[in-house]
Scaffold this motif. Structure first.
Motif, mmCIF file in Angstrom:
data_model
loop_
_atom_site.group_PDB
_atom_site.id
_atom_site.type_symbol
_atom_site.label_atom_id
_atom_site.label_comp_id
_atom_site.label_asym_id
_atom_site.label_seq_id
_atom_site.Cartn_x
_atom_site.Cartn_y
_atom_site.Cartn_z
ATOM 1 N N SER A 539 8.660 12.813 58.779
ATOM 2 C CA SER A 539 8.454 13.662 59.955
ATOM 3 C C SER A 539 8.443 12.852 61.239
ATOM 4 C CB SER A 539 7.143 14.438 59.815
ATOM 5 O OG SER A 539 6.039 13.546 59.792
ATOM 6 N N ASP A 578 5.823 24.710 77.358
ATOM 7 C CA ASP A 578 6.446 25.540 76.322
ATOM 8 C C ASP A 578 7.829 26.008 76.775
ATOM 9 O OD1 ASP A 578 4.247 25.247 74.733
ATOM 10 O OD2 ASP A 578 3.299 27.109 75.388
ATOM 11 N N ARG A 633 9.865 16.298 72.927
ATOM 12 C CA ARG A 633 9.774 16.364 71.474
ATOM 13 C C ARG A 633 8.563 15.563 70.950
ATOM 14 N NH1 ARG A 633 13.872 18.886 69.177
ATOM 15 N NH2 ARG A 633 15.802 19.203 70.349
ATOM 16 N N ARG A 636 5.584 17.683 71.601
ATOM 17 C CA ARG A 636 5.513 18.783 70.632
ATOM 18 C C ARG A 636 5.078 18.263 69.254
ATOM 19 N NH1 ARG A 636 10.079 23.298 70.201
ATOM 20 N NH2 ARG A 636 8.759 24.116 71.852
ATOM 21 N N LEU A 637 5.541 17.062 68.865
ATOM 22 C CA LEU A 637 5.141 16.468 67.600
ATOM 23 C C LEU A 637 3.618 16.218 67.587
ATOM 24 C CD1 LEU A 637 5.690 15.065 64.853
ATOM 25 C CD2 LEU A 637 6.117 12.970 66.154
ATOM 26 N N ARG A 639 1.350 17.745 69.291
ATOM 27 C CA ARG A 639 0.615 19.004 69.201
ATOM 28 C C ARG A 639 0.701 19.612 67.798
ATOM 29 N NH1 ARG A 639 1.417 22.278 74.943
ATOM 30 N NH2 ARG A 639 0.806 20.524 76.302
ATOM 31 N N SER A 640 1.855 19.517 67.174
ATOM 32 C CA SER A 640 1.995 20.090 65.834
ATOM 33 C C SER A 640 1.152 19.323 64.824
ATOM 34 C CB SER A 640 3.466 20.097 65.410
ATOM 35 O OG SER A 640 3.951 18.762 65.294
ATOM 36 N N LEU A 641 1.098 17.986 64.966
ATOM 37 C CA LEU A 641 0.281 17.185 64.054
ATOM 38 C C LEU A 641 -1.201 17.470 64.262
ATOM 39 C CD1 LEU A 641 2.139 13.745 64.112
ATOM 40 C CD2 LEU A 641 2.079 15.414 62.258
ATOM 41 N N ARG A 642 -1.588 17.640 65.514
ATOM 42 C CA ARG A 642 -2.993 17.956 65.777
ATOM 43 C C ARG A 642 -3.372 19.313 65.199
ATOM 44 N NH1 ARG A 642 -3.988 15.988 72.058
ATOM 45 N NH2 ARG A 642 -4.263 13.759 71.570
ATOM 46 N N ASP A 643 -2.443 20.284 65.319
ATOM 47 C CA ASP A 643 -2.730 21.606 64.770
ATOM 48 C C ASP A 643 -2.796 21.568 63.241
ATOM 49 O OD1 ASP A 643 -2.799 22.607 67.316
ATOM 50 O OD2 ASP A 643 -0.733 23.355 67.288
ATOM 51 N N ALA A 644 -1.938 20.752 62.641
ATOM 52 C CA ALA A 644 -1.888 20.682 61.181
ATOM 53 C C ALA A 644 -3.035 19.861 60.605
ATOM 54 C CB ALA A 644 -0.549 20.106 60.715
#
Length: 648
Positions: A539, A578, A633, A636-637, A639-644
């Motif tokens: 990832s 966004d 990007r 965004r990565l 933020r996505s890792l923090r959310d996951a």
């Protein structure tokens, strides 16, 4: 001398002799009467016999003395009969209360007083309580308690001497008590005579004779009551001795039964210990020991690991926090600890190593009192299990250390030197993935030891710096690495451990670069605030080229380019970032972004204009657009890792 036959002296008549004999018999009969005034009857007899004056008074006094002496002898005979009766009952002592009751009744009868009662010392302070009484009319007096130091009873018990008062209210020799005085007034008692009940140096109580009128007690009264008191003391002393003897017999029998139980328990525990030792010497595991223990004890027994998890099988057990608490208490005490929950009872004993708990053994304790045999067997089993664990850990540690040296040699490209030290099956294994776990500042040696035990034959473990390296051969390396990461976090008490997994390895030759990439990914995740997670390296593949040797380079890169936009969104609650990310994702189409965000295309255009005004750079420059797109990007990565993987 009698007159000689034929003498000229006159001889007494037969009537005179008969009269003298009759007088003697009458006087003898009068002397046997009850004491009192001889009366005119004796003087009349003497007058008819021609005796008068001083001689008559002497005869009257002799009759009076004879009456007193006879009365005293009769009284003494009655007293002795009463004492002998009490002595006979004492010899046949069966019911202490009955014997004491009769003794008080006889004393009451012979003393002729209004009330007679016996008080017994009832505690070590010297308090007395009325135990038997005759002649009382008030219930309160029949169970009267006299505290030590007050009242005539305390005086008698304290001095061990008889004491009497003609009028109780004037008594000054000892202190009064309002409650006792009230009981005495209610009973109407005025005069008291008390004597101690003593055996050796011990005072057992006091015996009292009382009247409801003023009276000066005589020495004979004291002697008679003392005789009864001596018998009462003998009764109490004998009863106590018999009670102590009976208690001693009961204690001896209980001690004998306890000895029998102890010997049986020791024999059973020794037998169990021998079987456990034999199982340990033959290579048995802790689970094997528990099976042996369960069979010998006839109850369910479980083996737990150092985190209070079952090693084998299942069953109803307390919760893990309750078990861990009991294991902690057992570690401190060195003994099995009782746990009660949900109407069940268990005994828990810790398996203790040199510096930590290696595991524990849990057994059903049943619903009755705790079983000493079970405790002793569990504690011995824990000692044997510790030896088994030491042996197992030593073997595992030696093998893991050898395999770890070889793994590091493979990572460094120098595996030929150590290839002979590892088993051929390991060299023949094809690693499909590797994982690197950052244990931060925790004990990396302990972490590597735990990881080696968890990985088993599915991989190889080594440690370097503050990281644990694992070469996997498993179906789902990401899931297995996450399980391992959680285990280490639990063991090290550090929830922020982070791991990176590299998949798709073709063999040992790919291991070195994969470990290097996973290590770089860990440095990349830390400044992004990603922790307490297992992240696949794939990832992060698009951004490997952007990372440098400096961990904070990525954050600075994002903040320098997108900082104004991110600050604008944070202050005003807008969605400029966004919109920008969607603009690049949708091929820079405003209408596609509008559909994605469900807003009007004009709104998209207004946001893009605001973005261009905030960013410093030429949008017609392809290099600038690439940098903005790469930064978007990366953000965004992040933020996505923090959310996951939220922190903690």
């Amino acid at each position: 001398m009698s007159p000689a036959i034929g003498s000229d002296e006159p001889r007494p008549s037969v009537d005179a002799a008969t009269s003298g004999a009759s007088l003697a018999l009458d006087l003898l009969a009068a002397s046997r009467d009850e004491p009192g005034r001889p009366g005119a009857g004796v003087r009349d007899l003497l007058a008819r016999a021609g005796v008068a004056g001083a001689e008559a008074e002497a005869v009257v006094e002799s009759v009076r003395e004879s009456q007193l002496r006879g009365a005293r002898l009769r009284r003494r005979a009655n007293e002795l009969e009463a004492l002998f009766s009490t002595a006979r009952e004492l010899v046949r002592l069966q019911d202490v209360d009955e014997v004491l009751g009769r003794l008080v009744e006889r004393a009451h009868h012979l003393m002729g007083t209004d009330v007679t009662y016996l008080s017994e010392v009832e505690n070590v302070r010297g308090d007395l309580r009325v135990r038997h009484s005759v002649g009382t009319v008030t219930p309160g007096f029949r169970d009267l308690a006299v505290p030590a130091g007050v009242g005539l009873a305390s005086l008698v018990a304290g001095t061990r001497e008889p004491a009497w008062v003609a009028r109780y209210e004037t008594m000054t020799e000892v202190g009064h008590d309002d409650r006792i005085d009230a009981a005495v007034r209610a009973e109407g008692l005025v005069s008291f005579l008390g004597v101690p009940l003593a055996v050796g140096d011990e005072v057992l109580g006091a015996l009292f004779a009382c009247n409801r009128f003023g009276y000066d007690y005589t020495p004979d009264d004291v002697l008679l009551l003392s005789a009864f008191a001596d018998h009462a003391a003998a009764v109490l002393h004998t009863a106590r001795a018999l009670a102590e003897r009976a208690a001693a017999v009961v204690r001896a029998e209980e001690a004998y039964r306890e000895l029998e139980r102890h010997l049986a328990a020791t024999e059973l525990a020794s037998g169990i210990h021998e079987e456990l030792t034999s199982a340990a010497m033959s290579g048995g595991t802790v689970v094997d020991l528990v099976v042996t223990l369960s069979q010998r004890l006839g109850r369910r027994v479980w083996a737990l690991d150092d985190q209070a998890r079952l090693l084998d099988g299942g069953g109803e057990l307390p919760s893990r926090p309750v078990l861990r608490d009991a294991v902690g208490r057992s570690q401190l005490s060195g003994h099995a600890e009782l746990v009660e929950a949900r109407e069940h009872r268990w005994l828990v004993v810790a398996i203790v190593g040199a510096d930590r708990v290696l595991g524990s053994i849990v057994a059903e304790a049943g619903s009755g009192p705790d079983d000493s045999v079970l405790r002793r067997a569990l504690e011995r089993a824990a000692q044997v299990a510790a030896l088994v664990s030491f042996k197992r850990d030593a073997v595992i540690a030696l093998r893991a250390e050898r395999r770890a040296r070889w793994l590091l040699a493979v990572v460094d490209g120098a595996d030929d030197v150590l290839s002979a030290e590892v088993e051929p099956s390991l060299r023949a294994m094809t690693p499909e993935a590797c994982a690197v776990v950052d244990v931060l500042e925790r004990d990396v040696a302990d972490a590597a030891f735990v990881a080696a035990g968890a990985v088993g034959e599915n991989g190889v473990v080594a440690r370097r710096d503050h990281r644990v390296i694992v070469a996997w051969s498993v179906t789902d390396p990401v899931a297995e690495t996450e399980r391992l990461r959680r285990l280490l976090a639990d063991r090290l008490h550090e929830s922020a451990l982070t791991a990176v997994v590299c998949t798709g390895l073709g063999g040992w030759a790919d291991l070195g670069p994969a470990v290097e990439r996973a290590t770089a990914d860990l440095r990349f995740l830390h400044p992004l605030g990603i922790e307490a997670a297992t992240v696949p390296s794939d990832s992060l593949a698009p951004y490997h080229a952007l990372t440098s040797g400096e961990p904070t380079a990525v954050i600075r890169f994002v903040d320098e380019l997108l900082g104004p936009i991110l600050a604008w969104d944070e202050r005003r609650g807008t969605a400029l970032f966004d919109t920008l990310a969607g603009f690049f994702d949708d091929g820079e189409s405003r209408h596609a972004v509008a559909r994605r965000l469900r807003i009007h295309p004009n709104t998209v255009q207004q946001r893009l204009d605001r973005i261009r005004s905030l960013l410093v750079g030429d949008w017609d420059d392809s290099e600038f657009r690439f940098r903005v797109q790469a930064a978007a990007r990366l953000e965004r990565l992040r933020r996505s890792l923090r959310d996951a993987h939220p922190a903690g």
